[in-house]
Write an enzyme that holds these catalytic residues in place. Structure first.
Site, PDB file in Angstrom:
ATOM      1  N   SER A  15     -16.323   6.963  -5.951  1.00 25.62           N
ATOM      2  CA  SER A  15     -16.360   6.638  -7.381  1.00 25.62           C
ATOM      3  C   SER A  15     -16.361   5.134  -7.579  1.00 25.62           C
ATOM      4  O   SER A  15     -16.096   4.368  -6.646  1.00 25.62           O
ATOM      5  CB  SER A  15     -15.150   7.242  -8.109  1.00 25.62           C
ATOM      6  OG  SER A  15     -13.947   6.653  -7.649  1.00 25.62           O
ATOM      7  N   ASP A  36     -13.210   8.875   1.847  1.00 23.72           N
ATOM      8  CA  ASP A  36     -12.477   9.051   0.593  1.00 23.72           C
ATOM      9  C   ASP A  36     -11.523  10.226   0.736  1.00 23.72           C
ATOM     10  O   ASP A  36     -11.783  11.154   1.514  1.00 23.72           O
ATOM     11  CB  ASP A  36     -13.446   9.309  -0.571  1.00 23.72           C
ATOM     12  CG  ASP A  36     -12.895   8.868  -1.919  1.00 23.72           C
ATOM     13  OD1 ASP A  36     -11.782   9.314  -2.266  1.00 23.72           O
ATOM     14  OD2 ASP A  36     -13.572   8.104  -2.611  1.00 23.72           O
ATOM     15  N   ASP A  61      -6.979   9.438   4.277  1.00 23.54           N
ATOM     16  CA  ASP A  61      -5.908   8.752   3.564  1.00 23.54           C
ATOM     17  C   ASP A  61      -5.745   7.425   4.278  1.00 23.54           C
ATOM     18  O   ASP A  61      -5.282   7.378   5.421  1.00 23.54           O
ATOM     19  CB  ASP A  61      -4.620   9.576   3.624  1.00 23.54           C
ATOM     20  CG  ASP A  61      -3.448   8.906   2.913  1.00 23.54           C
ATOM     21  OD1 ASP A  61      -3.523   7.688   2.636  1.00 23.54           O
ATOM     22  OD2 ASP A  61      -2.434   9.587   2.666  1.00 23.54           O
ATOM     23  N   ASN A  88     -12.374  -0.764   0.013  1.00 26.48           N
ATOM     24  CA  ASN A  88     -12.442  -0.629  -1.441  1.00 26.48           C
ATOM     25  C   ASN A  88     -11.379   0.302  -2.003  1.00 26.48           C
ATOM     26  O   ASN A  88     -10.970   0.141  -3.157  1.00 26.48           O
ATOM     27  CB  ASN A  88     -13.829  -0.118  -1.840  1.00 26.48           C
ATOM     28  CG  ASN A  88     -13.878   0.343  -3.281  1.00 26.48           C
ATOM     29  OD1 ASN A  88     -13.929  -0.465  -4.217  1.00 26.48           O
ATOM     30  ND2 ASN A  88     -13.833   1.657  -3.489  1.00 26.48           N
ATOM     31  N   TYR A 158       0.933  -3.535  -8.439  1.00 23.32           N
ATOM     32  CA  TYR A 158      -0.495  -3.792  -8.246  1.00 23.32           C
ATOM     33  C   TYR A 158      -0.748  -5.275  -7.976  1.00 23.32           C
ATOM     34  O   TYR A 158      -1.460  -5.639  -7.027  1.00 23.32           O
ATOM     35  CB  TYR A 158      -1.272  -3.336  -9.476  1.00 23.32           C
ATOM     36  CG  TYR A 158      -2.768  -3.501  -9.337  1.00 23.32           C
ATOM     37  CD1 TYR A 158      -3.514  -2.594  -8.589  1.00 23.32           C
ATOM     38  CD2 TYR A 158      -3.441  -4.543  -9.966  1.00 23.32           C
ATOM     39  CE1 TYR A 158      -4.887  -2.740  -8.457  1.00 23.32           C
ATOM     40  CE2 TYR A 158      -4.817  -4.689  -9.839  1.00 23.32           C
ATOM     41  CZ  TYR A 158      -5.535  -3.779  -9.085  1.00 23.32           C
ATOM     42  OH  TYR A 158      -6.897  -3.935  -8.953  1.00 23.32           O
ATOM     43  N   LYS A 162      -2.335  -6.745  -4.347  1.00 21.54           N
ATOM     44  CA  LYS A 162      -3.603  -7.469  -4.271  1.00 21.54           C
ATOM     45  C   LYS A 162      -3.384  -8.928  -3.852  1.00 21.54           C
ATOM     46  O   LYS A 162      -4.221  -9.519  -3.159  1.00 21.54           O
ATOM     47  CB  LYS A 162      -4.331  -7.396  -5.611  1.00 21.54           C
ATOM     48  CG  LYS A 162      -4.837  -5.998  -5.959  1.00 21.54           C
ATOM     49  CD  LYS A 162      -5.820  -5.466  -4.922  1.00 21.54           C
ATOM     50  CE  LYS A 162      -6.456  -4.164  -5.350  1.00 21.54           C
ATOM     51  NZ  LYS A 162      -7.452  -3.651  -4.368  1.00 21.54           N
TER      52      LYS A 162
END
Length: 253
Positions: A15, A36, A61, A88, A158, A162
């Site tokens: 996706s 995925d 995973d 990603n 988050y 990152k």
């Protein structure tokens, strides 16, 4: 075709940005492993692939070492090589700091930071064994640099995952340079994907974003895929350890 004969793994290829990157690579002649945890999404990507494309779905995973090692082994067994890894796969959370539970913190860091570590290590070992001067592309975020997100508040789990990936990107690049494996990152701004659907349905959030983006538009997954294509091909062979911001100018202000 700019990636003819190359083999790529795209995690989270079912996706959003991952799907766009996988389809871009396929259109440029690469064989692509759609890695995925979501089999339905991966099959949708494969269904959208150009006729005659070489694809393989591997359920993974990215936070589990055994899954990741199997992913790399299946790729090499199927295609005989591995040239490109795109880290990603990622998840986002909007829970404020004082309400954030340990389990949610761990889940976000496991996918967003531990995952790229495990995938990069396994892929690099495969590339080195095969003598391939490969490419690793990490998807970070402008929210590694700006903690107030489109939700209107920080996302500590988050943001920190990152931010950690930014430094991991540099450390891996330095360590793998002697093997001529290039490691770079892409830091998207706000991209129209399933992850951002919640924010982009809020007019106030969209207004907040437009105030900060000089190009006055939300990015599309194709914008991210174009940067990922550049980092996967020979024209970027003298670039390593850097981050390309695909953010409409957000970070220049």
């Amino acid at each position: 075709m700019r990636l003819a004969g190359k083999v790529a793994i795209v995690t989270g290829g079912g996706s959003g940005n991952g799907q766009a990157i996988a389809l871009k690579y396929l259109a440029e002649g690469a064989a692509v492993v759609i890695a995925d945890i979501n089999e339905q999404g991966a099959n949708e990507t494969i269904a959208l692939s150009p006729e005659g494309s070489k694809t393989l779905f591997v359920k993974v995973d990215v936070a589990k070492k055994s899954d990741v090692e199997n992913m790399v082994a299946q790729t090499i067994n199927e295609f005989g090589r591995l040239d490109i890894l795109v880290n990603n796969a990622g998840i986002v959370g909007f829970t404020p700091f004082l309400e954030l539970e340990e389990a949610e913190w761990d889940k976000v860091h496991d996918v967003n930071l531990k995952g790229p570590f495990l995938c990069s290590q396994a892929a690099a070992k495969g590339m080195i064994k095969l003598g391939i001067k490969g490419r690793i592309v990490n998807l970070t975020s402008v929210e590694a640099h700006y903690v107030v997100s489109s939700s209107g508040s920080p996302q500590p789990h988050y943001n920190s995952s990152k931010g950690g990936l930014n430094l991991l990107n540099k450390a891996i690049a330095l360590d793998l340079a002697k093997y001529r494996i290039n490691v770079n990152a892409i830091a998207p701004g706000i991209v129209e994907t399933p992850f951002t659907k919640r924010a982009l349905e809020n007019p106030e959030a969209v207004e907040w974003i437009m105030e900060r983006v000089p190009l006055k538009r939300v990015a599309q997954p194709e914008d991210i895929a174009n940067a990922a294509l550049f980092l996967a091909q020979d024209e970027s062979s003298y670039i390593t350890g850097t981050t390309i911001f695909v953010d409409g100018g957000w970070t220049i202000q």
